[in-house]
Design a protein around this motif. Structure first.
Motif, PDB file in Angstrom:
ATOM      1  N   ALA A  16       0.847  -1.207   0.000  1.00  0.00           N
ATOM      2  CA  ALA A  16       0.000   0.000   0.000  1.00  0.00           C
ATOM      3  C   ALA A  16       0.877   1.249   0.000  1.00  0.00           C
ATOM      4  O   ALA A  16       0.596   2.226  -0.711  1.00  0.00           O
ATOM      5  N   TYR A  17       1.959   1.196   0.789  1.00  0.00           N
ATOM      6  CA  TYR A  17       2.873   2.339   0.866  1.00  0.00           C
ATOM      7  C   TYR A  17       3.512   2.619  -0.501  1.00  0.00           C
ATOM      8  O   TYR A  17       3.556   3.775  -0.956  1.00  0.00           O
ATOM      9  N   GLU A  18       3.989   1.535  -1.158  1.00  0.00           N
ATOM     10  CA  GLU A  18       4.635   1.709  -2.473  1.00  0.00           C
ATOM     11  C   GLU A  18       3.635   2.237  -3.507  1.00  0.00           C
ATOM     12  O   GLU A  18       3.979   3.065  -4.343  1.00  0.00           O
ATOM     13  N   GLY A  20       1.070   4.124  -2.838  1.00  0.00           N
ATOM     14  CA  GLY A  20       0.873   5.532  -2.493  1.00  0.00           C
ATOM     15  C   GLY A  20       2.011   6.394  -3.019  1.00  0.00           C
ATOM     16  O   GLY A  20       1.801   7.492  -3.528  1.00  0.00           O
ATOM     17  N   ARG A  21       3.232   5.876  -2.920  1.00  0.00           N
ATOM     18  CA  ARG A  21       4.388   6.637  -3.424  1.00  0.00           C
ATOM     19  C   ARG A  21       4.324   6.746  -4.954  1.00  0.00           C
ATOM     20  O   ARG A  21       4.630   7.799  -5.516  1.00  0.00           O
ATOM     21  N   ARG A  23       1.655   6.765  -6.752  1.00  0.00           N
ATOM     22  CA  ARG A  23       0.603   7.743  -7.067  1.00  0.00           C
ATOM     23  C   ARG A  23       1.153   9.168  -6.910  1.00  0.00           C
ATOM     24  O   ARG A  23       0.930  10.031  -7.743  1.00  0.00           O
ATOM     25  N   TRP A  24       1.909   9.372  -5.818  1.00  0.00           N
ATOM     26  CA  TRP A  24       2.495  10.692  -5.568  1.00  0.00           C
ATOM     27  C   TRP A  24       3.519  11.032  -6.654  1.00  0.00           C
ATOM     28  O   TRP A  24       3.572  12.160  -7.148  1.00  0.00           O
ATOM     29  N   VAL A  65       9.589   8.020  -7.015  1.00  0.00           N
ATOM     30  CA  VAL A  65       9.113   6.891  -6.202  1.00  0.00           C
ATOM     31  C   VAL A  65      10.147   6.565  -5.128  1.00  0.00           C
ATOM     32  O   VAL A  65       9.803   6.326  -3.965  1.00  0.00           O
ATOM     33  N   VAL A  66      11.426   6.628  -5.500  1.00  0.00           N
ATOM     34  CA  VAL A  66      12.487   6.230  -4.560  1.00  0.00           C
ATOM     35  C   VAL A  66      12.501   7.153  -3.337  1.00  0.00           C
ATOM     36  O   VAL A  66      12.457   6.685  -2.205  1.00  0.00           O
ATOM     37  N   HIS A  67      12.578   8.463  -3.547  1.00  0.00           N
ATOM     38  CA  HIS A  67      12.674   9.386  -2.400  1.00  0.00           C
ATOM     39  C   HIS A  67      12.309  10.796  -2.836  1.00  0.00           C
ATOM     40  O   HIS A  67      12.573  11.171  -3.982  1.00  0.00           O
ATOM     41  N   ASP A  68      11.781  11.590  -1.906  1.00  0.00           N
ATOM     42  CA  ASP A  68      11.455  13.000  -2.180  1.00  0.00           C
ATOM     43  C   ASP A  68      12.688  13.775  -2.642  1.00  0.00           C
ATOM     44  O   ASP A  68      12.592  14.693  -3.445  1.00  0.00           O
TER      45      ASP A  68
ATOM     46  N   ALA B  18       8.797  10.939   3.421  1.00  0.00           N
ATOM     47  CA  ALA B  18       9.762  11.422   2.426  1.00  0.00           C
ATOM     48  C   ALA B  18      10.304  10.297   1.557  1.00  0.00           C
ATOM     49  O   ALA B  18      10.960  10.566   0.553  1.00  0.00           O
ATOM     50  N   GLY B  19      10.066   9.038   1.951  1.00  0.00           N
ATOM     51  CA  GLY B  19      10.518   7.915   1.115  1.00  0.00           C
ATOM     52  C   GLY B  19      11.559   7.026   1.775  1.00  0.00           C
ATOM     53  O   GLY B  19      12.122   6.154   1.117  1.00  0.00           O
ATOM     54  N   ARG B  21      12.429   4.025   3.500  1.00  0.00           N
ATOM     55  CA  ARG B  21      11.774   2.732   3.804  1.00  0.00           C
ATOM     56  C   ARG B  21      12.191   2.157   5.139  1.00  0.00           C
ATOM     57  O   ARG B  21      11.464   1.341   5.712  1.00  0.00           O
ATOM     58  N   PHE B  24       9.713   2.277   7.959  1.00  0.00           N
ATOM     59  CA  PHE B  24       8.411   1.594   7.864  1.00  0.00           C
ATOM     60  C   PHE B  24       8.123   0.763   9.113  1.00  0.00           C
ATOM     61  O   PHE B  24       7.044   0.842   9.700  1.00  0.00           O
ATOM     62  N   THR B  58      -3.901   0.315   6.478  1.00  0.00           N
ATOM     63  CA  THR B  58      -3.566   0.222   5.049  1.00  0.00           C
ATOM     64  C   THR B  58      -3.807   1.572   4.361  1.00  0.00           C
ATOM     65  O   THR B  58      -2.985   2.038   3.568  1.00  0.00           O
ATOM     66  N   LEU B  61      -1.113   4.066   5.291  1.00  0.00           N
ATOM     67  CA  LEU B  61       0.150   3.836   4.578  1.00  0.00           C
ATOM     68  C   LEU B  61       0.033   4.234   3.107  1.00  0.00           C
ATOM     69  O   LEU B  61       0.989   4.731   2.511  1.00  0.00           O
ATOM     70  N   LEU B  62      -1.159   4.040   2.543  1.00  0.00           N
ATOM     71  CA  LEU B  62      -1.400   4.455   1.157  1.00  0.00           C
ATOM     72  C   LEU B  62      -1.263   5.979   1.020  1.00  0.00           C
ATOM     73  O   LEU B  62      -0.808   6.479   0.002  1.00  0.00           O
ATOM     74  N   HIS B  63      -1.666   6.697   2.089  1.00  0.00           N
ATOM     75  CA  HIS B  63      -1.604   8.164   2.063  1.00  0.00           C
ATOM     76  C   HIS B  63      -0.426   8.697   2.868  1.00  0.00           C
ATOM     77  O   HIS B  63      -0.455   9.855   3.292  1.00  0.00           O
ATOM     78  N   ALA B  64       0.596   7.869   3.088  1.00  0.00           N
ATOM     79  CA  ALA B  64       1.738   8.289   3.923  1.00  0.00           C
ATOM     80  C   ALA B  64       2.414   9.547   3.373  1.00  0.00           C
ATOM     81  O   ALA B  64       2.909  10.371   4.140  1.00  0.00           O
ATOM     82  N   THR B  65       2.405   9.707   2.036  1.00  0.00           N
ATOM     83  CA  THR B  65       3.076  10.878   1.447  1.00  0.00           C
ATOM     84  C   THR B  65       2.325  12.177   1.762  1.00  0.00           C
ATOM     85  O   THR B  65       2.882  13.254   1.606  1.00  0.00           O
TER      86      THR B  65
END
Lengths: 182, 181
Positions: A16-18, A20-21, A23-24, A65-68, B18-19, B21, B24, B58, B61-65
């Motif tokens: 889900a995190y990946e 979301g990233r 999408r961002w 995707v990797v980092h801001d 910020a990315g 991992r 997490f 979930t 985490l999907l909206h973590a950014t």
């Protein structure tokens, strides 16, 4: 949602995190795609715009995707590479110049100058970052691809001129930053 | 969760947004028990609560950014959980509306009507949501004043603490649900 164990939930959460990233990161394309339309608008060949533009879009998306940090690097690189889009216009308006009996394509020195400018801008921006080398590499990659859209009007000499300019522009800023750190 | 842990969680969430991992695992292991406990308290059914908590985590985490650096991570996470709990209760209420007409006719006199019971349940969950966003010290003070069987301390410091906790509860309520003004 079906009940999951904590391990399954963690794996699901990572996906889900990946997602979301990703999408961002797709927002980076909103910045890159109009640039490709501009490149096409100033007469750059479709094959070049699709090839280089596709590579630039892929680079921007993947790094975001990797980092801001790398999303910022791509943004800085694309901005630094924008002046190179003037080079094809220069070619159209001035053409080949005759100097002392020799013919000179003004796009090659223009590519070099815009490369120097891109090198300075990217290096100044990279020296503000904590991980400045990886930031610089990502930004130079984006600047080189953006620059290729414009400088390739002078063939491979234009692209080489751009890269030489980037290195020349980077050197003084990098040295100054190292001296300050030392 | 004490202030130090909250600060650590805030730093981890900022890094994750910020990315980074590597942040997490700390975020996941800190938030999962909080969300599960919150949903269990709000829904009073372990299976449904587990389901709601995992959906909330979930979505978070999907909206973590979207997390704004420096914000209270627990309050932000509780927002996701309370939305899930509300959705579960709405689904339950709709099911009841469809199937319980006969039960409604047979409701004995003197018992609260289903509407009154639903309103009471809504208010209880809304209050729990807001209390969940308060600092642990305030939650303890409110617990001691309203739910503990121990006699309420009568000294001025305890009264002042309670007054401040109530004031913060009012502000949190207004921020979450608005006011009638």
């Amino acid at each position: 949602m079906a009940p999951m164990t904590e391990v399954q939930l963690e794996r699901h959460g990572r996906w889900a995190y990946e997602l979301g990233r990703a999408r961002w990161a797709s927002h980076a394309l909103l910045f890159v795609l109009p640039l490709l339309l501009v490149a096409r608008g100033i007469g750059r060949p479709t094959v070049l715009v699709l090839g280089v533009g596709g590579a630039l879009s892929l680079l921007a998306f993947t790094l975001a995707v990797v980092h801001d940090r790398y999303a910022r690097a791509v943004f800085a690189g694309v901005l630094a590479g924008l002046p190179t889009l003037v080079v094809p216009l220069l070619s159209g308006s001035i053409g080949i110049v005759r100097l002392c009996g020799a013919t000179v394509d003004p796009c090659i020195p223009a590519s070099f100058v815009s490369g120097v400018l891109a090198g300075v801008l990217v290096s100044v921006r990279a020296s503000d970052e904590r991980r400045h080398i990886s930031f610089w590499l990502a930004a130079v990659g984006a600047a080189a691809l953006t620059g290729t859209l414009g400088c390739s009007v002078a063939g491979s000499a234009g692209v080489l001129g751009l890269m030489a300019g980037v290195l020349v522009g980077t050197l003084p800023v990098a040295l100054r930053a190292e001296m300050r750190r030392g | 969760m004490d202030v130090g842990q909250r600060d650590q969680l805030r730093l981890a969430m900022t890094a994750l947004a910020a990315g980074d991992r590597s942040a997490f695992k700390p975020v996941f292991s800190s938030l999962w028990p909080i969300l599960r406990r919150f949903c269990e308290r709000a829904l009073r059914d372990p299976d449904t609560a587990h389901d709601a908590a995992q959906t909330a985590l979930t979505k978070l985490l999907l909206h973590a950014t979207d997390y704004r650096a420096g914000g209270d991570v627990v309050a932000w996470a509780i927002g996701f959980a309370s939305y899930e709990c509300r959705s579960v209760r709405n689904r339950r209420a709709r099911r009841r509306e469809l199937s319980n007409d006969a039960l409604l006719a047979a409701l004995p006199a003197g018992q609260p009507s289903p509407e009154a019971a639903a309103i009471h349940e809504d208010l209880s969950i809304a209050a729990l949501n807001v209390v969940g966003t308060l600092r642990p010290g305030d939650v303890d003070t409110l617990n001691a004043a309203f739910t503990d069987s121990r006699p309420t301390p009568s000294n001025a410091a305890a009264r002042k603490r309670l007054q401040r906790a109530l004031e913060r509860l009012r502000i949190a309520w207004r921020q979450t649900y608005g006011s009638h003004d």
